[in-house]
Each structure stands twice: as C-alpha cells, then as structure tokens.
Design an enzyme around this catalytic site. Structure first.
Site, PDB file in Angstrom:
ATOM      1  N   GLY A   1     104.370 148.413  -9.993  1.00 11.27           N
ATOM      2  CA  GLY A   1     104.624 149.605  -9.167  1.00 11.27           C
ATOM      3  C   GLY A   1     103.861 149.531  -7.855  1.00 11.27           C
TER       4      GLY A   1
ATOM      5  N   PHE B   1     103.779 129.697   2.380  1.00  9.24           N
ATOM      6  CA  PHE B   1     103.478 130.936   1.643  1.00  9.24           C
ATOM      7  C   PHE B   1     102.004 130.985   1.234  1.00  9.24           C
ATOM      8  CE2 PHE B   1     104.041 128.107  -1.956  1.00  9.24           C
ATOM      9  CZ  PHE B   1     103.177 128.597  -2.920  1.00  9.24           C
TER      10      PHE B   1
ATOM     11  N   CYS C   1      93.972 140.969  -7.310  1.00  7.85           N
ATOM     12  CA  CYS C   1      93.952 142.106  -6.386  1.00  7.85           C
ATOM     13  C   CYS C   1      93.401 143.283  -7.185  1.00  7.85           C
ATOM     14  CB  CYS C   1      95.380 142.377  -5.923  1.00  7.85           C
ATOM     15  SG  CYS C   1      95.617 143.970  -5.180  1.00  7.85           S
TER      16      CYS C   1
ATOM     17  N   GLN D   1      90.026 154.029  -6.807  1.00  6.01           N
ATOM     18  CA  GLN D   1      91.476 153.776  -6.804  1.00  6.01           C
ATOM     19  C   GLN D   1      92.269 155.008  -6.356  1.00  6.01           C
ATOM     20  OE1 GLN D   1      92.619 152.200 -10.640  1.00  6.01           O
ATOM     21  NE2 GLN D   1      91.376 150.360 -10.360  1.00  6.01           N
TER      22      GLN D   1
ATOM     23  N   TYR E   1     101.290 146.310 -15.272  1.00  6.48           N
ATOM     24  CA  TYR E   1     100.888 147.626 -14.787  1.00  6.48           C
ATOM     25  C   TYR E   1     100.823 147.684 -13.253  1.00  6.48           C
ATOM     26  CZ  TYR E   1      99.620 147.894 -19.636  1.00  6.48           C
ATOM     27  OH  TYR E   1      99.673 147.845 -20.996  1.00  6.48           O
ATOM     28  N   ALA E   2     100.856 146.524 -12.657  1.00  5.97           N
ATOM     29  CA  ALA E   2     100.676 146.528 -11.197  1.00  5.97           C
ATOM     30  C   ALA E   2     101.996 146.374 -10.439  1.00  5.97           C
ATOM     31  CB  ALA E   2      99.715 145.417 -10.796  1.00  5.97           C
TER      32      ALA E   2
HETATM   33  N1  ACO Z   1     101.355 151.293 -11.029  1.00  9.45           N
HETATM   34  C1  ACO Z   1     102.159 151.975 -10.215  1.00  9.45           C
HETATM   35  N2  ACO Z   1     101.757 152.467  -9.027  1.00  9.45           N
HETATM   36  C2  ACO Z   1     100.479 152.241  -8.666  1.00  9.45           C
HETATM   37  C3  ACO Z   1      99.569 151.534  -9.469  1.00  9.45           C
HETATM   38  C4  ACO Z   1     100.067 151.043 -10.705  1.00  9.45           C
HETATM   39  N3  ACO Z   1      99.293 150.393 -11.521  1.00  9.45           N
HETATM   40  N4  ACO Z   1      98.382 151.497  -8.827  1.00  9.45           N
HETATM   41  C5  ACO Z   1      98.545 152.145  -7.682  1.00  9.45           C
HETATM   42  N5  ACO Z   1      99.788 152.580  -7.587  1.00  9.45           N
HETATM   43  C6  ACO Z   1     100.413 153.313  -6.517  1.00  9.45           C
HETATM   44  C7  ACO Z   1      99.618 154.507  -6.066  1.00  9.45           C
HETATM   45  O1  ACO Z   1      99.911 155.659  -6.811  1.00  9.45           O
HETATM   46  C8  ACO Z   1     100.079 154.611  -4.664  1.00  9.45           C
HETATM   47  O2  ACO Z   1     101.338 155.201  -4.591  1.00  9.45           O
HETATM   48  P1  ACO Z   1     101.700 156.364  -3.536  1.00  9.45           P
HETATM   49  O3  ACO Z   1     101.439 155.772  -2.186  1.00  9.45           O
HETATM   50  O4  ACO Z   1     103.128 156.661  -3.770  1.00  9.45           O
HETATM   51  O5  ACO Z   1     100.789 157.465  -3.844  1.00  9.45           O
HETATM   52  C9  ACO Z   1     100.255 153.167  -4.239  1.00  9.45           C
HETATM   53  O6  ACO Z   1     100.451 152.433  -5.417  1.00  9.45           O
HETATM   54  C10 ACO Z   1      99.063 152.599  -3.535  1.00  9.45           C
HETATM   55  O7  ACO Z   1      97.884 153.177  -3.925  1.00  9.45           O
HETATM   56  P2  ACO Z   1      96.500 152.821  -3.315  1.00  9.45           P
HETATM   57  O8  ACO Z   1      95.596 153.987  -3.443  1.00  9.45           O
HETATM   58  O9  ACO Z   1      96.694 152.288  -1.962  1.00  9.45           O
HETATM   59  O10 ACO Z   1      96.039 151.628  -4.233  1.00  9.45           O
HETATM   60  P3  ACO Z   1      94.673 151.476  -5.040  1.00  9.45           P
HETATM   61  O11 ACO Z   1      93.529 151.587  -4.108  1.00  9.45           O
HETATM   62  O12 ACO Z   1      94.666 152.347  -6.203  1.00  9.45           O
HETATM   63  O13 ACO Z   1      94.799 149.966  -5.481  1.00  9.45           O
HETATM   64  C11 ACO Z   1      95.377 148.518  -7.310  1.00  9.45           C
HETATM   65  C12 ACO Z   1      95.876 149.522  -6.258  1.00  9.45           C
HETATM   66  C13 ACO Z   1      94.735 147.343  -6.604  1.00  9.45           C
HETATM   67  C14 ACO Z   1      96.557 148.007  -8.092  1.00  9.45           C
HETATM   68  C15 ACO Z   1      94.345 149.239  -8.184  1.00  9.45           C
HETATM   69  O14 ACO Z   1      94.964 150.315  -8.789  1.00  9.45           O
HETATM   70  C16 ACO Z   1      93.709 148.370  -9.242  1.00  9.45           C
HETATM   71  O15 ACO Z   1      92.696 147.751  -8.989  1.00  9.45           O
HETATM   72  N6  ACO Z   1      94.252 148.338 -10.449  1.00  9.45           N
HETATM   73  C17 ACO Z   1      93.688 147.586 -11.535  1.00  9.45           C
HETATM   74  C18 ACO Z   1      93.796 146.095 -11.328  1.00  9.45           C
HETATM   75  C19 ACO Z   1      95.224 145.618 -11.194  1.00  9.45           C
HETATM   76  O16 ACO Z   1      96.095 145.999 -11.925  1.00  9.45           O
HETATM   77  N7  ACO Z   1      95.439 144.706 -10.234  1.00  9.45           N
HETATM   78  C20 ACO Z   1      96.688 144.034  -9.994  1.00  9.45           C
HETATM   79  C21 ACO Z   1      96.879 142.978 -10.976  1.00  9.45           C
HETATM   80  S1  ACO Z   1      98.077 141.784 -10.540  1.00  9.45           S
HETATM   81  C22 ACO Z   1      97.288 140.729  -9.543  1.00  9.45           C
HETATM   82  O17 ACO Z   1      96.132 140.823  -9.283  1.00  9.45           O
HETATM   83  C23 ACO Z   1      98.053 139.604  -8.911  1.00  9.45           C
END
Ligand code: ACO
Length: 761
Positions: free
Chosen positions: A546, A499, A505, A512, A543-544
């Site tokens: 979803g 894995f 991420c 975004q 928050y992530a």
């Molecule tokens: N909660 C629920 N849904 C979400 C979230 C969220 N926080 N963020 C994005 N989505 C959804 C989008 O609405 C989209 O849904 P759809 O296809 O039905 O419209 C789908 O997820 C993918 O969206 P993208 O545009 O491809 O993703 P994006 O470029 O916005 O990147 C990411 C997603 C990385 C989570 C970004 O929003 C981000 O950087 N968030 C802040 C940092 C974060 O929370 N990172 C994850 C922490 S956990 C970890 O790192 C292990």
C-alpha cells in the site's frame, strides 16, 4: 537536501550596529581568525606610512631584487620559495638596516633598493602595504592546518611577493574572472523581494528590504567551511564544485578583507545560487539560533524584525533557493517589467494547469515575458493576463496560511517538508567506504539505520541487514531528527542496467504516518534524477504494498526482465514492484505545485461564478426518472464558458472514443509527413528547443497517453495534436521542411477528425 549543522562557521552578530568581519582562518585555525587581525594590519600600515624614508626602504629591501651586479640573481632574502621558517617576532624581522648584508646574497640591502630612489612616496606606501599583507599571509600559512586553505594562502603570498618585485598591481591569474554566476545572490534576493512582496504597502516592503539587506550582509561576512569539512558533513555533495567556489571566495572575498592590496569583491555580487545553496541551510540554522540566544540583547526596535519577520523571510527564501522552478534565478526575471513597474510573475503557465498532473514534461518555469503572451494559442489555453492576475493573489504569502497546510486536506508530506525547511529534520545519502577514513558520525548513523531496519523488518535476519547497510556498494538515504536516525531507505544503484534496487525502507514506529516515508521517497527520486537513473525496483513485503503504491510504484514493471534478472535480490513472499521516474518533476515540491494549481483553478472558477449573475433553479428532470441529459441542455451551462470544441460528436462511450482516437492516431503516425513528430525532440538535435518550447508534445507521448486512457474527451486529444503543430511552427522557420510537414500533417489530421465525425464537416 538539508545540510546538517555541527560545524560552526563564523557569523557576525545579527542586528549589531557594525558587522565584524572574520580574518583568514576559514579552515578553523584557532587564533588566526581574530577579527582584530585586519585592524592590526591597518594600524601597522599607518605607522609604516608615517615612518622615515630609510625605514621604509629597509622594509622593502628584503623583498626586492639585488641590483649590485648584473649577475646577482637574489630577489631579497624574504622572497625565497617556500617561506623559510615560522614567522619571526616583529623585532627580529625589523632588525635590518641598509648597510647590512643581505642574508641571501651578501650584498648590502641598500643594493636592493636603488630602483626606489626616485619613486614617489605614494608608490612607496603602496608597496609597503603589499609587504605588510605578505607578512600577514606568511603568518597565516604557518598557522593554517587545512591543506586547501594553506595552498590558497601560499599562492596569494607568492603573487603579492611577485608584485613587490615587479612593482606591479597584484592581479589574480584565473581562467575565469568574477562574476562567477548570474544572476548574483544579490540580484536573486532582490528578485525574491520583488517576486513575493511587491504587492505589499510601501512601509511593509521597506521592512522586507531591511531583512534582505541584513541577510546579504551576513553572507558577505560569512566564513565558508573548508572543502574537507564539507566533505565530512555532506559526503555526497559536489565536492569539486564546492572547492572551486571556496578557492574563489578566499581569493576574491575573504583574504582581501585583510590584505587590502588585493582587489576585493562582495560574495553576494560575484557568486550565485550554487554558493548560496551550499551555505543556506547551515547559515539559516545558525542565524536563527544566534537570534534566539541574543534576543535579550537586541534593541527593542529590532526585536520584532529579527525574531518574528526574519525567520519567516528565511523560510520563504529557502524555498526559492532550493526550488527547481523558482523564477527568481532566471536571468531575465525583470524582462517583462514595463516602465519601472515590476510585475509579479506567474509560476505556472496556462496549459500546465491540466497537462502537468498526468506527467507532461514540464520545464522549470521561467517568468513569462510579453513575448510569450504573443505566442499562438491552443485550444484550452487560458489568457495570460487572467493567469497573471490570479497568480498575484496565489503567491501572496498571506493567501495560503501555513496552518492550512497542515489541515486534513493537506498533502501527506506537507508537515515533513515544513520540518525540513525549519531544520527539524535532515536527509543525507550516506554509505560505508573502504577507501576513505571512516567518519564517526556517518558510522553512528549507519548503526542507527541498521537498528531501525532490524526493528521494522523483523523477518529479515539482522546479520543480513548489517551486511547490506555496511556494504560499500549500498547507500542509504537517512532521515535524521535531533541528530538521531529515525528512518531511511537502503538502496543499490545499477547505472549500467538503468535501475536502482530499494533494499530496505523503514521509519521508526513512533514517527510513522507523519509523511516521513513519502518525503524520504521523494528525496530518493530527486537524488536518482540527479544521477540519471530513472527506475526503481523493490521487493515489497505484503504489508508495505500500500505504501509503495502511494509512492507511484506498481506491479507492472517497466524495466525489461533481462536488465534486472541476476542483479536484484529475490525475496520469498514479497512482490516485485517498480516505479518509473519523470525527470521533469521536482518530487519534493510536487504536492505544493499541485496545491497551487488547484488553488488557481479554484480562483478561476470563483471568478467565472462571480461574473454570472443569474441563478437557475436546479435540475428536476432526474427526479422524474430521466437518467441522462446532454450537457448543453443544462440551463446556464453555456454562460459559464462551456462550449463544445467545434461542433461535432462527443463520444460518450469511453471504449468507442478510445478506438476512434486510436484509429486517427494510427493514420496520423503512418502519414508520410509525420516523421519529424514521431518522438520527443532531442535536446542534442535542436539546441535551445526546450527553452523556446514550454509544452513539448509528440506522437509517441500521445500514444502513451492514449494507452493510459488519458484522453477522456476528444478535446484533450485535439489539444495535444494541435500543440505538436503549433510548437513546430513556433520553433522552425516557415521555409523549413519541418514547418511544411506540420502544415500538411495538420490538414490531414483535420480531414480524419471530420471523417470520424468528431468535428463538423
Ligand atoms: N500499508 C498501506 N499504506 C501504508 C502503509 C502500509 N503498511 N504504511 C504507510 N502507508 C500509507 C500511509 O497511510 C500514507 O497514506 P496517505 O498519504 O493516504 O495517508 C502513505 O502510505 C505514506 O505515509 P507516510 O507517513 O509518508 O509513511 P511512513 O512515514 O509511515 O513510512 C513505511 C512508511 C516506511 C512503510 C513505514 O510505515 C514503515 O517503516 N513500516 C514498517 C517497515 C516496512 O514495512 N517497510 C517496507 C518493507 S518493504 C521494503 O523495505 C523493500
């Protein structure tokens, strides 16, 4: 993944009347790459050919062995190994005559050419041609700074000198001789033109042919970057593979452009998709850039071709070059062509229409030959002719306009995919290394990533982020836009545990929800399939969750606990999520494939509807309080082609259906003839199985499907079971034990199905 630009490879002018080849010096040696190089050698060769015989002998003497006495081992002072000093000026090197002593053995130079006395003028000229090539290579070796290129020049230099000594033809001694990959780039591009444009009227097809020719010409004169330049630019690429191709290209294509005593081949004829993939992205970018810069200089008749059609042509071709399933690279692309008619080949075969979306192992689609049309049909198959007909309308580029890709119904990653194709964004897997000299650009990107993660994950201590991003055991898939990092996924691979842990991420705030997060994850999935790791684990913060769910992650972890406990970092307040990858899915293209499949189904439905002339009034019984009616009682339903599988009971209660199918499957699995079908066929045990059998099925997969409640109708279940028997009989000879097992188990299966009342007795 896209290759970043930054290194300017030599490219001939687009649309210019004549393409100007660049001279050796692919390693970036300034000056040695002058296009005039080949012209200069040609002039020198012509001069030498018309010079008097003694002059020719003088020139050859210094490269020939001494014949003075049997004991003299001198091969001519210019044939010492390695080449002694930097090149001399022309005058110095020519200042010899046959009475002069050889600088190596002190016999006269005349003693070195006695064997040439009776040699024809033609042979003398041939040998002199090699001499001038040797001298040119000699200059190149001294000017060249790149070690790999220098080494190849030196090998060729030695080879040519040897052929002067032995008066033989220069023959490259390689383990493999050209062509190195089939189909060649030229064949692939031709297939592409047939595949995508054969439906166009002849005038438009002519334009496309012109574009294809122009593109192939560009490749034939394209200067490849050296392996070390490439290593810096694409650190995680297959460096060894590239070096092999680079060496072949120098020996067979590039150097022979100037040293014409070496046999010359066209790049497009002896290389295939692998080389094309390593140059395409950069090449496309540079060609388009060049076209933009030179647009005012272009002749008016070429302007539309180059500024409008060429970019589109390149975009479409790029998709086929990097696609996992493009048929244009299949060796028997034209196998189905009859009487010179080249058909447009379908990308999907009938059953993939409904099996693929739920995770059926899909092999890269090859074009379907007539042979495949003859294969036994299974319940649910759609006639191949119909599919071909529909596909012909789907693959028409005009049928799915680009703008519609960005509509409200388009997939989340569609825009990002297009941007990547256009070179607006790039993806690179990068990391810090303690063994290699730090690359400034990569270090800058790592700092950029650390910033993005720190901003987007404010609850993580900055020092901790820095430590992991720069830790050599961690890698980061970085997303670059305009040379700047705008997002990434930092991960650590545990190949021994099967894995990878996703650690951070994030995508920068103003970028975004544009699909970048999805496209990043898809690239990460493909990267891992390539490296044979098929599970991701991550602690997703609240928050992530979803986002991760939408990328196929779930809280139901498939990796056994013993495999990851003690390996993965535990984060307080975060939820452990996992994602199992399917190696048959080209993830970055997944949404496009689904889109095309939907399109096919829509077209099939439209066709069916067009055939039905009668319009029935809508059902009114529900208004009268009726809650449910049998499907077959709906007026007109049978005319649409709907029919029950055999006559039997369709169990409407999902739980009842589930338990009936479960019992039948258990019976089948316990049957004494079920043993060959228990698990997917292993490639190692059945050579070529997956080339022959496009839709494999086995009892284990069926059990998994049953468990995931895939079998919502008995029809789906029966189609899968039937597939097992049909596949077996197709692959194995009738006298084989497997074939017999399939027959006996099939009989048993139908008995059980009848007993359960799923089909009529
Ligand atoms: N909660 C629920 N849904 C979400 C979230 C969220 N926080 N963020 C994005 N989505 C959804 C989008 O609405 C989209 O849904 P759809 O296809 O039905 O419209 C789908 O997820 C993918 O969206 P993208 O545009 O491809 O993703 P994006 O470029 O916005 O990147 C990411 C997603 C990385 C989570 C970004 O929003 C981000 O950087 N968030 C802040 C940092 C974060 O929370 N990172 C994850 C922490 S956990 C970890 O790192 C292990």
């Amino acid at each position: 993944m896209a290759d970043s630009a930054g290194i300017q490879q030599g490219s001939p002018a687009i649309g210019a009347a004549g393409l100007v080849p660049a001279a050796p010096g692919a390693g970036g040696t300034e000056g040695s790459g002058a296009a005039g190089g080949s012209a200069r050698i040609a002039v020198k060769k012509a001069q030498l050919r018309s010079s008097p015989r003694p002059k020719k002998l003088e020139k050859l003497g210094v490269y020939s062995s001494c014949k003075a006495e049997g004991a003299c081992k001198c091969n001519g002072w210019k044939s010492q190994n390695p080449p002694p000093t930097p090149p001399q000026t022309e005058q110095q090197s020519n200042a010899v005559n046959l009475q002069e002593p050889c600088r190596s053995c002190s016999h006269t130079l005349g003693d070195h050419v006695t064997h040439l006395e009776n040699v024809s003028e033609e042979e003398m000229n041939r040998l002199l041609g090699i001499v001038l090539d040797v001298e040119y290579l000699y200059t190149c070796i001294h000017k060249e700074e790149d070690a790999d290129t220098k080494q190849v020049y030196f090998s060729l230099f030695k080879l040519l000198r040897k052929s002067i000594l032995q008066m033989g033809k220069p023959m490259l001694e390689a383990q493999e001789s050209p062509p190195f990959e089939k189909p060649s780039i030229e064949q692939g591009v031709n297939n592409f033109v047939q595949y995508k444009f054969s439906h166009l009227p002849s005038k438009e097809r002519q334009t496309i042919m012109e574009l294809a020719k122009m593109f192939l010409n560009q490749i034939n004169y394209w200067q490849l970057e050296t392996p070390s330049q490439r290593r810096q630019r694409v650190p995680n690429d297959d460096a060894a593979g590239y070096k092999v191709n680079y060496t072949r290209w120098l020996c067979y294509c590039n150097v022979p452009q100037f040293c014409d005593s070496l046999p010359r081949y066209e790049t497009t004829q002896i290389f295939g998709r692998t080389l094309l993939r390593s140059v395409f992205t950069v090449m496309r970018k540079q060609l388009l850039e060049q076209a933009r810069q030179e647009k005012d200089k272009l002749p008016p008749e070429k302007r539309t071709l180059i500024l409008t059609h060429f970019p589109k042509f390149l975009s479409m071709l790029e998709e086929e070059v990097y696609s996992h399933s493009s048929p244009i690279w299949s060796q028997d692309f034209l196998a189905g062509a009859a009487g010179g008619q080249i058909p447009i080949h379908p990308v999907f075969s009938p059953l993939s229409l409904y099996i693929f979306p739920v995770g059926e192992k899909r092999k890269p689609s090859e074009p379907l030959s007539h042979e495949e049309n003859k294969r036994p049909r299974v319940v649910g198959d759609i006639p191949m002719d119909l599919i071909n007909e529909v596909m012909a309308t789907i693959t028409d580029p005009a049928a799915i306009p680009e703008t519609s890709l960005l509509s409200a119904h388009s997939a989340r990653d569609e825009a990002a995919r297009l941007e990547e194709r256009r070179g607006v964004i790039e993806f690179h897997v990068i990391g810090n290394s303690l063994n290699q000299k730090p690359n400034k650009r990569i270090l800058m990107w790592l700092v950029g990533l650390q910033n993005v993660f720190s901003h987007q994950l404010p609850r993580m201590p900055k020092e901790y982020i820095t430590r992991l991003v720069f830790d050599p055991k961690h890698k980061t898939l970085s997303l670059i836009k305009d040379g700047r990092v705008i997002g990434g996924i930092c991960f650590r691979m545990f190949p021994s545990q099967g894995f990878t842990e996703i650690v951070f991420c994030a995508v920068t705030s103003n970028e975004q929800v544009k699909g970048y997060g999805t496209h990043l994850m898809n690239h990460l999935k493909e990267y891992h399939i390539k490296h044979e790791i098929l599970n991701f684990l991550t602690y997703a913060d609240e928050y992530a969750i979803g986002y991760f769910k939408k990328q196929g992650f779930s809280k139901d972890i498939k990796v056994p606990k013993s495999k990851y406990v003690g390996y993965i970092k535990d984060y307080e307040g975060a939820t452990l999520m996992g994602c199992e990858l399917n190696p048959s899915i080209p993830y970055t293209e997944f949404s496009v494939i689904i889109k095309k499949q939907k399109e096919i189904i829509k077209k099939l439905i439209e066709r069916k509807q067009a055939q039905i002339r009668k319009v029935y009034p809508g059902l009114s019984c529900f208004k009268d309080g009726v809650r449910q009616i049998p499907i077959e009682s709906i007026p007109g339903i049978r005319e649409t082609g709907w029919k029950p599988v055999g006559k039997g009971k369709e169990l409407k209660d999902p739980d009842q259906l589930y338990s009936t199918l479960k019992t039948i499957l258990q019976h089948v699995k316990s049957h004494q003839n079920a043993w060959p079908f228990m698990e997917p066929v292993k490639k190692t045990e059945a050579p070529g199985y997956y080339q022959v059998i496009r839709f494999p099925m086995d009892l284990k997969t069926m059990s998994e499907r049953l468990k995931s409640r895939y079998y919502t109708t008995r029809k789906l279940f029966m189609a899968d079971m039937q597939r097992i028997f049909t596949n077996c009989r197709e692959y194995n000879p009738p006298e084989s034990e497997y074939y017999k097992c399939a027959n006996l188990l099939e009989k048993f299966f139908y008995t059980k199905i009848k007993e359960a009342g799923l089909i009529e007795k």
